[in-house]
Design a protein around this motif. Structure first.
Motif, PDB file in Angstrom:
ATOM      1  N   GLY A   1      -6.083  -5.621  34.283  1.00 29.79           N
ATOM      2  CA  GLY A   1      -6.858  -5.186  35.556  1.00 29.79           C
ATOM      3  C   GLY A   1      -6.671  -6.207  36.660  1.00 29.79           C
ATOM      4  O   GLY A   1      -7.119  -5.936  37.708  1.00 29.79           O
ATOM      5  N   GLY A   2      -6.220  -7.450  36.222  1.00 27.04           N
ATOM      6  CA  GLY A   2      -6.180  -8.491  37.369  1.00 27.04           C
ATOM      7  C   GLY A   2      -5.221  -8.260  38.485  1.00 27.04           C
ATOM      8  O   GLY A   2      -4.250  -7.740  38.330  1.00 27.04           O
ATOM      9  N   ILE A   3      -5.474  -8.858  39.637  1.00 27.13           N
ATOM     10  CA  ILE A   3      -4.499  -8.780  40.732  1.00 27.13           C
ATOM     11  C   ILE A   3      -3.436  -9.873  40.563  1.00 27.13           C
ATOM     12  O   ILE A   3      -3.970 -11.298  40.390  1.00 27.13           O
ATOM     13  CB  ILE A   3      -4.954  -8.607  41.971  1.00 27.13           C
ATOM     14  N   VAL A   4      -2.424  -9.642  40.735  1.00 24.89           N
ATOM     15  CA  VAL A   4      -1.306 -11.097  40.900  1.00 24.89           C
ATOM     16  C   VAL A   4      -0.677 -10.615  42.098  1.00 24.89           C
ATOM     17  O   VAL A   4       0.131  -9.675  42.097  1.00 24.89           O
ATOM     18  CB  VAL A   4      -0.518 -11.105  39.579  1.00 24.89           C
ATOM     19  N   ILE A   5      -0.735 -11.523  43.093  1.00 25.07           N
ATOM     20  CA  ILE A   5       0.166 -11.517  44.085  1.00 25.07           C
ATOM     21  C   ILE A   5       1.246 -12.654  44.201  1.00 25.07           C
ATOM     22  O   ILE A   5       0.678 -13.868  44.168  1.00 25.07           O
ATOM     23  CB  ILE A   5      -0.695 -11.605  45.569  1.00 25.07           C
ATOM     24  N   ALA A   6       2.537 -12.165  44.086  1.00 28.74           N
ATOM     25  CA  ALA A   6       3.468 -13.307  44.126  1.00 28.74           C
ATOM     26  C   ALA A   6       4.260 -13.762  45.457  1.00 28.74           C
ATOM     27  O   ALA A   6       4.655 -12.643  46.272  1.00 28.74           O
ATOM     28  CB  ALA A   6       4.567 -12.787  43.301  1.00 28.74           C
ATOM     29  N   ILE A   7       3.939 -14.716  45.885  1.00 29.73           N
ATOM     30  CA  ILE A   7       4.495 -14.926  47.461  1.00 29.73           C
ATOM     31  C   ILE A   7       5.585 -16.239  47.266  1.00 29.73           C
ATOM     32  O   ILE A   7       5.596 -17.349  46.850  1.00 29.73           O
ATOM     33  CB  ILE A   7       3.330 -15.551  48.159  1.00 29.73           C
TER      34      ILE A   7
END
Ligand code: DC
Length: 233
Positions: free
Chosen positions: A10-16
């Motif tokens: 359910g976690g958000i992962v934002i790859a930058i």
């Protein structure tokens, strides 16, 4: 081990991802604060390992020597966007990892397979625990969307013109009392881009990544754009 689809959770992962001077760190911290997420600076890990090697007299251009030493230091990354820092053998490093010596040596160290294996696994563990505990994490680097966490739901490739990136690096250096000629900074940035390109693809977006060009945008505008992408706007 690469993350499996089951690990989306359910976690958000934002790859930058993005090259040197693209504004990744300020942007990633800004996005993490706005969304109440953790923050991981993977470049700081490569820098910390490089700092340790220089401190311990490891010849950083000797890949075998770097590989042999790659597991020796204990590393721990803080993931609070307001208290970022990295600890090496119990010592918190802040400015040390931004020195000219580390800048000059880090690309070579980051190119050593054993170093990448160690750090990529540590990065995945960090993402796993952030996802498990919620609400998630912003991870910045060069190979996050393609290698570290390819199942990230939001992938961003942040870039800017090389001259703008050099000007930002120059402002950071001047702020740290290491001002120098703009042409020197530009040449150093071009060298780092070329050296990093032997290991990662700093000048290309990963498959599925949204390109955000910050050349003509303020930091707040870039943060807003990425928050919008993460929220599906
Ligand atoms: O983003 P930075 O300038 O702090 O990165 C430092 C170095 O680490 C840079 O030369 C590229 C390397 N790096 C990498 O190879 N992979 C990452 N995920 C992050 C950084």
């Amino acid at each position: 081990m690469s993350p499996s689809q089951d690990e989306r959770g359910g976690g958000i992962v934002i790859a930058i991802d993005g090259p040197s001077g693209s504004g990744k760190s300020s942007t990633s911290r800004g996005v993490a604060r706005r969304l109440g997420l953790r923050y991981l600076d993977t470049g700081a890990q490569y820098r910390a390992l490089t700092w340790w090697m220089l401190e311990h007299g490891v010849e950083t251009t000797d890949a075998d020597a770097v590989a042999a030493a790659s597991l020796l230091p204990q590393l721990a990354s803080a993931t609070d966007p307001d208290g970022y820092g990295i600890t090496v053998d119990g010592r918190v490093l802040v400015d040390e990892i931004r020195s000219a010596e580390v800048d000059a040596a880090v690309s070579k160290v980051a190119g050593v397979h054993a170093v990448r294996t160690r750090l990529i696994e540590a990065q995945r563990e960090c993402v796993r625990s952030a996802v498990a505990e919620g609400p998630g994490i912003v991870v910045e680097g060069r190979d996050i969307a393609e290698v570290v966490w390819p199942i990230a739901p939001t992938k961003v490739y942040l870039t800017a013109d090389q001259a703008v990136r050099a000007a930002r690096r120059e402002a950071e250096h001047a702020g740290a009392g290491r001002g120098r000629e703009a042409a020197v900074t530009l040449a150093e940035l071009a060298r780092r881009d070329a050296e990093d390109a032997k290991t990662t693809r700093p000048l290309d977006a990963a498959p599925g990544a949204v390109v955000v060009d910050g050349t003509h945008l303020t930091l707040d505008e870039v943060v807003e754009e990425i928050v919008g992408l993460a929220k599906g706007r």
